[in-house]
Each structure stands twice: as C-alpha cells, then as structure tokens.
Design a protein around this motif. Structure first.
Motif: not given
Length: 169
Positions: A107-114, A116-118, A120-126, A128-135
């Motif tokens: 859980g902590q690892l996911a909390g650290v990585l999320s 950055g990944v979020f 990255y997705v916002v920067e490249h996809g916006g 809506s794409a980032a919140f959808t990626a959270l699925l």
C-alpha cells in the motif's frame, strides 16, 4: 484544486479523510461479522469507487468535487481492513507482523508511485485520462479478491504442502 488556495484545499479534504477513516473501521467491523470473507466487501466497494473516479474531473463545482471525494474515501475505506482479515486470521501468530508489514508495504509503495504516474498521465493525456487510469486500482483489487481464498481453511490449504510431497521428504 480548482483555484483554491493550498490552505483551503487542505481544509476541503478533511471530510474525505475522516470518512475514509470511519469507512476503514466500519469495514473491519463488517469483515469480522462476515467471517472475514473480503470478497463480500471489496467487490461492491471497489465497484462504487470505479464509478466515482471518472466523475471527479467532471464535477462542475468544488463542493460537488469534495462531496464526491468524501463518498469515494469512505467507500474505499470499507475495503481496507477486509484485505487483511484472511491472512491475519490464518497465519501463525509469529507471522502476522511480517504479513501485515508486506501488505502495508504494498500500500505504501502504491502511495509513493501513484502521484508520479498520475502526473505523467495528466501531462500526456489530461485530467480525465489520469482519473480514468486510476481505475486500475479498483480493477486490480477486484481481480485479486476473486482469486484469494476467502476462509482460513482454504487459505491454509492453499499454502500447505501437498500430502504426497510432505511424505516424500
């Protein structure tokens, strides 16, 4: 958050944090009453989380966003302790600390990585794409809970050596 100062945004997120904590406690109590069968709590709560996540960037106002995040936090909290229930009930007392540590580490690892990944997705996809990626999170939780043994007996049977292997040693 939508033009709010950082102090205002942090105050707006007190409700989601408190409801998330309450959901965690309630999820633990319900898990105990359901005999520790996490599937009964994790699947419905993650389905609701999956429905709410894509709505977040589409909320027309800050109060609606905060209300949605608050509900999302509470519902997600329901699934937290049920994920611990079967391993912690099933393992020998000498291993529960290590098992809890492994679960918490994930859980902590996911909390650290999320974040950055979020980002990255916002920067490249916006957004809506980032919140959808959270699925991916709720989908992964549902997939795992569908294959994990749901009772202490099945959990132990899954990890005990086969009888013919035990006698061959």
């Amino acid at each position: 958050m939508r033009g709010l100062a950082i102090g205002e945004a942090s105050l707006a997120l007190i409700g989601p944090t408190l409801l998330g904590a309450a959901g965690t406690v309630l999820g633990g109590r319900l898990s105990d009453r359901l005999g520790g069968r996490p599937r009964l709590l994790v699947v419905p709560s993650m389905l609701v989380v999956g429905l709410l996540l894509p709505l977040l960037p589409r909320m027309p106002s800050v109060p609606l966003f905060v209300a949605c995040v608050t509900v999302l936090g509470g519902v997600a909290g329901l699934a937290y302790l049920p994920c611990f229930s079967v391993p912690l009930r099933s393992l020998p007392a000498g291993l529960t600390g290590a098992a809890g540590g492994v679960i918490m580490f994930g859980g902590q690892l996911a909390g650290v990585l999320s974040p950055g990944v979020f980002g990255y997705v916002v920067e490249h996809g916006g957004y809506s794409a980032a919140f959808t990626a959270l699925l991916v999170g709720p989908a992964l939780a549902i997939a795992v809970v569908l294959v994990v043994p749901q009772t202490t007996e099945r959990f132990r049977a899954r990890f005990e050596p086969e009888p013919e292997l035990a006698t061959a040693r």
